[in-house]
Design a protein around this motif. Structure first.
Motif, PDB file in Angstrom:
ATOM      1  N   ALA A  43       2.815 -24.634 116.107  1.00  9.84           N
ATOM      2  CA  ALA A  43       4.073 -23.217 116.176  1.00  9.84           C
ATOM      3  C   ALA A  43       5.370 -24.347 117.351  1.00  9.84           C
ATOM      4  O   ALA A  43       6.236 -24.236 116.606  1.00  9.84           O
ATOM      5  N   PHE A  44       4.721 -25.669 118.091  1.00 13.98           N
ATOM      6  CA  PHE A  44       5.314 -26.151 118.158  1.00 13.98           C
ATOM      7  C   PHE A  44       6.416 -27.525 117.605  1.00 13.98           C
ATOM      8  O   PHE A  44       7.376 -27.503 117.906  1.00 13.98           O
ATOM      9  N   ALA A  45       5.382 -27.680 116.219  1.00 14.86           N
ATOM     10  CA  ALA A  45       6.803 -28.517 116.175  1.00 14.86           C
ATOM     11  C   ALA A  45       7.744 -27.512 115.308  1.00 14.86           C
ATOM     12  O   ALA A  45       8.641 -28.922 115.332  1.00 14.86           O
ATOM     13  N   GLU A  46       7.193 -26.523 114.911  1.00 15.20           N
ATOM     14  CA  GLU A  46       8.485 -25.708 114.791  1.00 15.20           C
ATOM     15  C   GLU A  46       9.755 -25.522 115.963  1.00 15.20           C
ATOM     16  O   GLU A  46      11.525 -25.983 115.438  1.00 15.20           O
ATOM     17  N   ALA A  47       8.987 -26.045 117.167  1.00 14.12           N
ATOM     18  CA  ALA A  47       9.607 -25.984 118.828  1.00 14.12           C
ATOM     19  C   ALA A  47      10.461 -27.057 118.166  1.00 14.12           C
ATOM     20  O   ALA A  47      11.898 -26.667 118.993  1.00 14.12           O
ATOM     21  N   ALA A  48      10.258 -28.193 118.560  1.00  7.86           N
ATOM     22  CA  ALA A  48      10.050 -29.481 118.861  1.00  7.86           C
ATOM     23  C   ALA A  48      11.442 -29.554 117.300  1.00  7.86           C
ATOM     24  O   ALA A  48      11.733 -30.351 117.903  1.00  7.86           O
ATOM     25  N   GLY A 251       3.239 -31.959 115.130  1.00 10.37           N
ATOM     26  CA  GLY A 251       3.258 -31.301 117.211  1.00 10.37           C
ATOM     27  C   GLY A 251       2.092 -32.260 117.623  1.00 10.37           C
ATOM     28  O   GLY A 251       3.092 -32.608 118.631  1.00 10.37           O
ATOM     29  N   LEU A 252       1.327 -32.836 117.281  1.00  5.81           N
ATOM     30  CA  LEU A 252       1.568 -33.646 118.449  1.00  5.81           C
ATOM     31  C   LEU A 252       2.694 -35.312 118.605  1.00  5.81           C
ATOM     32  O   LEU A 252       2.392 -35.427 119.551  1.00  5.81           O
ATOM     33  N   TYR A 253       2.993 -35.115 117.686  1.00  5.86           N
ATOM     34  CA  TYR A 253       3.852 -36.687 117.927  1.00  5.86           C
ATOM     35  C   TYR A 253       4.688 -36.110 118.373  1.00  5.86           C
ATOM     36  O   TYR A 253       5.535 -36.989 119.510  1.00  5.86           O
ATOM     37  N   ALA A 254       5.687 -35.061 118.315  1.00  6.03           N
ATOM     38  CA  ALA A 254       6.485 -34.638 119.176  1.00  6.03           C
ATOM     39  C   ALA A 254       6.305 -34.757 120.927  1.00  6.03           C
ATOM     40  O   ALA A 254       7.200 -34.800 121.422  1.00  6.03           O
ATOM     41  N   SER A 255       5.170 -33.979 121.213  1.00  8.82           N
ATOM     42  CA  SER A 255       4.633 -34.149 122.200  1.00  8.82           C
ATOM     43  C   SER A 255       4.609 -35.655 122.417  1.00  8.82           C
ATOM     44  O   SER A 255       5.144 -36.144 124.099  1.00  8.82           O
ATOM     45  N   LEU A 256       4.328 -36.415 121.805  1.00  8.60           N
ATOM     46  CA  LEU A 256       4.512 -38.094 122.351  1.00  8.60           C
ATOM     47  C   LEU A 256       5.948 -38.102 123.061  1.00  8.60           C
ATOM     48  O   LEU A 256       6.219 -39.570 123.241  1.00  8.60           O
ATOM     49  N   THR A 319      -2.334 -34.631 129.750  1.00  3.02           N
ATOM     50  CA  THR A 319      -3.105 -33.419 129.993  1.00  3.02           C
ATOM     51  C   THR A 319      -2.745 -32.751 130.922  1.00  3.02           C
ATOM     52  O   THR A 319      -2.388 -31.792 130.167  1.00  3.02           O
ATOM     53  N   ILE A 320      -1.903 -33.257 131.625  1.00  4.32           N
ATOM     54  CA  ILE A 320      -1.048 -32.291 132.687  1.00  4.32           C
ATOM     55  C   ILE A 320       0.318 -31.707 132.247  1.00  4.32           C
ATOM     56  O   ILE A 320       0.996 -30.692 132.419  1.00  4.32           O
ATOM     57  N   MET A 321       0.372 -32.792 130.477  1.00  3.54           N
ATOM     58  CA  MET A 321       1.985 -32.102 130.664  1.00  3.54           C
ATOM     59  C   MET A 321       1.630 -31.034 129.351  1.00  3.54           C
ATOM     60  O   MET A 321       2.240 -30.078 129.028  1.00  3.54           O
ATOM     61  N   PHE A 322       1.123 -31.480 128.430  1.00  5.85           N
ATOM     62  CA  PHE A 322       0.430 -30.699 127.270  1.00  5.85           C
ATOM     63  C   PHE A 322      -0.611 -30.097 127.521  1.00  5.85           C
ATOM     64  O   PHE A 322      -1.153 -29.019 126.702  1.00  5.85           O
ATOM     65  N   GLY A 323      -1.616 -30.714 127.902  1.00  6.78           N
ATOM     66  CA  GLY A 323      -3.398 -29.727 128.057  1.00  6.78           C
ATOM     67  C   GLY A 323      -4.153 -30.775 127.212  1.00  6.78           C
ATOM     68  O   GLY A 323      -3.460 -31.949 126.230  1.00  6.78           O
ATOM     69  N   ASP A 324      -5.577 -30.528 127.012  1.00  2.41           N
ATOM     70  CA  ASP A 324      -6.069 -31.121 125.594  1.00  2.41           C
ATOM     71  C   ASP A 324      -6.180 -31.341 124.236  1.00  2.41           C
ATOM     72  O   ASP A 324      -6.491 -32.047 123.745  1.00  2.41           O
ATOM     73  N   ALA A 325      -5.740 -30.262 124.248  1.00  2.00           N
ATOM     74  CA  ALA A 325      -4.753 -30.750 122.474  1.00  2.00           C
ATOM     75  C   ALA A 325      -4.013 -31.480 122.051  1.00  2.00           C
ATOM     76  O   ALA A 325      -4.535 -31.833 120.878  1.00  2.00           O
ATOM     77  N   TYR A 326      -3.657 -32.568 122.652  1.00  2.00           N
ATOM     78  CA  TYR A 326      -3.147 -33.003 122.756  1.00  2.00           C
ATOM     79  C   TYR A 326      -3.252 -34.712 122.999  1.00  2.00           C
ATOM     80  O   TYR A 326      -2.585 -35.976 123.017  1.00  2.00           O
TER      81      TYR A 326
END
Length: 412
Positions: A43-48, A251-256, A319-326
């Protein structure tokens, strides 16, 4: 209280603006991080995507803001008033046309980026005219070096977007991307606080002198071309990854990207300070290169610190910013930060040249910006390859900017 008042008196307007920008960047990061944690990677991929479109919008708006800032330094009296009226009118017309195009092609955008709904693009399009109007307002403050009011406009936009978006997500059970778009649109309204609208009239018959009108047109075309290259360089990777990869990888790339771009976001405050200072020094016949050296030094030190931190403790940062999922993006964090750092330093050179009306760096940046798109389109077997081709493109871009500066330094 007395101590705080004395401290504030010792802080210059420029230093206050720098602190304000750091707060705004921090707030924007909190906004992005909370969306990443609340929505999850897919879902974050669309927000990103919406956040990326906001960055694209900010680059286009920069054409109006930088032009207003430059000629606020150079024009006075009736010529300044004529220019200001013209700028607000052009920004409003352009914003309405751009917003209408986004709304008309919203379903096409949905198909291209594989989003669940086209309504997020409709809402975004409605807010575009407000953003361009806000950009001229900010340019007025920037050119007059009214850093207090300039700081406030960024603060009101950031805090309203953060608080309203979170409230909408928690209180209204609608599609998250729609609510994020609504929060972004509403923040543009708050970004108009404060506004410098005195003597503004779309019906004014006052006109710029032909020579001044020509200068303005040339600068705006030059700036628009450069901002277009910035859109390409700064946002094409996220858009292409959203197109070529699945929702999870996007979504993973967006967090990066959001973590790695911290250097670039902070660099913007130096651009805000650089342009009016360089224009004023050129107007007064003073050397401008020392100003460039100062801000390049700041960005280089900041970049080195961030890249080293991302290399030493990537898992901790993610981990601090986005959590273990990323966490799978940890190995790429320092590489993306390096690519962004090269871009940020090159960007300081580019805006320096832009403020002096140098055309060659804009053309070269455009060519290199297009090369980044071509490289990602040709080499996207993995996210690692996508990041590494950007490092190559940004290193070449910075090298070209430095070479041009060395060739022209005797005239600067």
């Amino acid at each position: 209280m007395t101590t705080i008042k004395l401290l504030l008196r010792k802080i210059s307007p420029e230093q206050l603006f720098m602190v304000s920008v750091l707060v705004v960047n921090g707030g924007n990061y909190i906004y992005n991080l909370l969306l990443g944690r609340i929505l999850g990677p897919e879902a974050f991929a669309e927000a990103a995507l919406l956040i990326t479109l906001l960055l694209v919008l900010s680059f286009v708006g920069m054409t109006f803001q930088l032009a207003t800032a430059k000629f606020a330094v150079l024009f006075t009296g009736d010529q300044w008033l004529s220019f200001k009226n013209r700028s607000y009118k052009q920004a409003t017309i352009f914003g309405i046309l751009a917003g209408a195009l986004v709304i008309i092609f919203s379903k096409n955008l949905q198909a291209i980026f594989h989003t669940q709904s086209h309504w997020m693009f409709v809402l975004f399009g409605i807010g575009i005219p407000l953003y361009f109007f806000m950009s001229v307002n900010r340019g007025t403050f920037q050119g007059h070096q009214d850093f207090k009011n300039l700081s406030i406009t960024y603060q009101t936009e950031m805090w309203s977007r953060l608080l309203l978006t979170l409230a909408l997500l928690f209180l209204i059970p609608w599609e998250p991307s729609f609510l994020v778009a609504l929060g972004i649109g509403l923040s543009f309204l708050f970004g108009l606080i404060p506004s410098n609208l005195k003597d503004i009239s779309f019906k004014s018959k006052a006109r710029l002198l032909p020579k001044n009108s020509k200068r303005v047109t040339q600068f705006m075309l030059l700036t628009a071309c450069y901002e277009f290259t910035q859109i390409i360089i700064n946002n094409s990777d996220i858009l292409l990854v959203k197109h070529y990869f699945n929702a999870l990888d996007a979504g993973l790339y967006a967090s990066l990207a959001l973590i790695g771009r911290v250097v670039y976001f902070v660099a913007w405050m130096f651009v805000m300070l650089l342009l009016p200072t360089v224009v004023q020094k050129q107007k007064d016949g003073e050397p401008t290169a020392p100003t460039l050296f100062k801000y390049v030094g700041y960005i280089a030190l900041l970049s080195a610190f961030i890249v080293i931190a991302c290399y030493i403790m990537p898992e901790f940062i993610i981990t601090i910013m986005f959590g273990d999922a990323y966490i799978s993006m940890a190995g790429l964090l320092w590489q993306y930060a390096l690519a962004t750092s090269l871009f940020a330093i090159g960007n300081i050179f580019a805006y320096y040249f832009l403020s002096l009306d140098h055309y060659v760096p804009v053309i070269l940046s455009g060519l290199l910006g297009m090369s980044q798109i071509v490289l990602v389109m040709l080499f996207h077997e993995s996210l690692e390859i996508v990041v590494q081709v950007q490092i190559i493109a940004m290193a070449i871009l910075l090298g070209v900017q430095i070479t041009y500066f060395l060739a022209k330094k005797s005239h600067l």
